[in-house]
Design a protein around this motif. Sequence first.
Motif, PDB file in Angstrom:
ATOM      1  N   ASN A  74     -66.623  -4.052  18.223  1.00 16.63           N
ATOM      2  CA  ASN A  74     -67.631  -3.053  17.160  1.00 16.63           C
ATOM      3  C   ASN A  74     -68.909  -3.788  17.688  1.00 16.63           C
ATOM      4  OD1 ASN A  74     -69.663  -2.906  14.853  1.00 16.63           O
ATOM      5  ND2 ASN A  74     -67.773  -2.233  14.081  1.00 16.63           N
ATOM      6  N   HIS A  76     -71.817  -3.908  16.242  1.00 18.59           N
ATOM      7  CA  HIS A  76     -72.677  -4.677  15.095  1.00 18.59           C
ATOM      8  C   HIS A  76     -71.719  -5.234  14.213  1.00 18.59           C
ATOM      9  CE1 HIS A  76     -76.098  -2.345  16.316  1.00 18.59           C
ATOM     10  NE2 HIS A  76     -75.417  -1.294  16.112  1.00 18.59           N
ATOM     11  N   PRO A  77     -70.829  -6.361  15.013  1.00 12.56           N
ATOM     12  CA  PRO A  77     -69.822  -6.894  14.074  1.00 12.56           C
ATOM     13  C   PRO A  77     -70.249  -7.752  12.982  1.00 12.56           C
ATOM     14  CG  PRO A  77     -70.296  -8.378  15.940  1.00 12.56           C
ATOM     15  CD  PRO A  77     -71.192  -7.039  16.093  1.00 12.56           C
ATOM     16  N   ALA A  78     -69.220  -7.491  11.836  1.00 15.69           N
ATOM     17  CA  ALA A  78     -69.552  -8.201  10.674  1.00 15.69           C
ATOM     18  C   ALA A  78     -69.012  -9.783  10.851  1.00 15.69           C
ATOM     19  CB  ALA A  78     -68.652  -7.668   9.397  1.00 15.69           C
ATOM     20  N   HIS A 100     -63.908  -8.068  15.281  1.00 11.22           N
ATOM     21  CA  HIS A 100     -64.183  -6.769  14.732  1.00 11.22           C
ATOM     22  C   HIS A 100     -63.973  -5.679  15.933  1.00 11.22           C
ATOM     23  CE1 HIS A 100     -67.273  -4.425  11.595  1.00 11.22           C
ATOM     24  NE2 HIS A 100     -65.906  -3.752  11.991  1.00 11.22           N
TER      25      HIS A 100
END
Lengths: 331, 331
Positions: A74, A76-78, A100
């Motif tokens: 991802n 924009h990883p959490a 993520h």
Amino acid sequence: MSELRQDRTTGARVIVAPERGHRPRQPAAPAPSPAPGFDPACPFCPGNEGELPGIIAEAPSAAAPGWRVRVVPNKHPALRPLPPEEAAPADATLPGHGFHEVVIESPRHDAALADLSDGEIATVLSVYHDRFVALAGRPRIRAVVLFRNHGAAAGASLAHPHAQLLALPTMPPGVQSQIDWAERRFRERGNCPVCDELARERDDARRIVEERRHFAALVPFAATCPFETWLVPKRHQASFAEIDADELAELGPFLRDALRRLRRVLGEVPYNFFVDPLGPAETGQPHLHWRLRILPGLVRPGGFELATGLAINPSRPEEDAEALRGADGGS
Amino acid sequence: MSELRQDRTTGARVIVAPERGHRPRQPAAPAPSPAPGFDPACPFCPGNEGELPGIIAEAPSAAAPGWRVRVVPNKHPALRPLPPEEAAPADATLPGHGFHEVVIESPRHDAALADLSDGEIATVLSVYHDRFVALAGRPRIRAVVLFRNHGAAAGASLAHPHAQLLALPTMPPGVQSQIDWAERRFRERGNCPVCDELARERDDARRIVEERRHFAALVPFAATCPFETWLVPKRHQASFAEIDADELAELGPFLRDALRRLRRVLGEVPYNFFVDPLGPAETGQPHLHWRLRILPGLVRPGGFELATGLAINPSRPEEDAEALRGADGGS
């Protein structure tokens, strides 16, 4: 009359209030005009790999020409992987260690999971499973969440078909309390609560949508929203990690057909689905039994749901199941 | 780097992930064109009383000419009063006994809570309090939920300004587990967790938005969404039922001004607010301390949140508080 129903597998409660009269049946909005098969601005479309932060896996394997399913980090990883020395908790804060990933389910921008061929959907499910198992085995991971958001109203920020996996360093308290509830129930009754519930539902038949050899599709007794659908493996298995090859081969087309039924009855609606989030510690437990839960996004939760964690379902699960049984799941 | 923060008053966890880069600041959509002051099709507008199922209360009292605030039964109630003989639980089902009321906050269809005068908002708050206390005293009621949905995306089905009260025959499991968590924390530390948290926040100052004599407004340490704001009474009090007249008089304009700050920073956005749901059994408890929580609807929860009950907040609470402090709460 409304009812407060309790989910006999998790302890969760829901207010089933069909009198509210908002019972959604027709598509809330006309189906969107189909997206093109390729979007030059889409980072998930073939040819736009420069926009990706990397490629984790492809299926068929990268040696074969082309790909059907691709796994990427991802952008924009959490959560992101942290070395152990940076991951020590402090007071009320735990550093955001985790993984993520995004599963790009087709090279075609306009593909819908509900329209994939048997072979295509089988590849998607086998990649879901590979990544679920791989992430559960990573260091300091306590829970893996496999989920999919379809439509902007269901939280999808990109239209290209994709699912996500988020691996967490801690078991979410809400999931832990459902695990604890299932364990107490198992101790009291000596059976897996989901095996018990499935037997009761097959006996009753009103909420069963369809059965195949290894799986049943049903609208749960305490459905949290209209047309909530569970796909439940008939054989006892705590975690999605434990599914066998035959079951996995059946699950793909079964999931696709469940999504088709929902589309036949509801039109194009946003939905979420997820596999019960579990980690390595839960594998093999006698009180746990995973499901894939599909939640169409027909009603918007408001302040009541935020305040209480209690869902209000304006639809009667028995009637929803009847409508879904009547809809063809075929192509 | 993201963090998993724990709310030290409820035990709830949240993933604070400002790196996700979706940080919403500007209005998501242009402000809608203002509604007219009267809508002939609106059941809450004066003159359309024939559409109402009844009138429970008015303020000023019905003897005075006109009304500022009116309380009516919800026409499509999630729960309704049942006689005791119909309210016996059976297996996993509890009949839906309860009360569902609507507080119409102004005769004007286009009124916004953020624009009411001191006198108007004071009347709204005093009606909220009257109904909260009245419903908590009804037979077989275990919890009262006072909540407001603003905007269709926040679950409001009617545009005319209104709040709702739903009185439940059972404490929702998610609320009960937060109550239990607070009780354990109280036993370990000897103080109310909210009094402790408020002292820590006032000391730290980074997340405080504004203080007045009786209340503080702050963005909580473990905010579940961007710009979540709590209005917290400084004096220890378990339940909104226990607020005194001076505090209630301050709360109305304080709430209005908090909504104005949000509008200044975010533009017209959907929001929910609610008062911590509690019932008669919790009044006076040393480990409980109510808040009014405002949650702007800037991010849509998806499958991850549904699966885990864990929020992902793409915004940093310290920065949100700074932006709100810089915005004028005045008219």
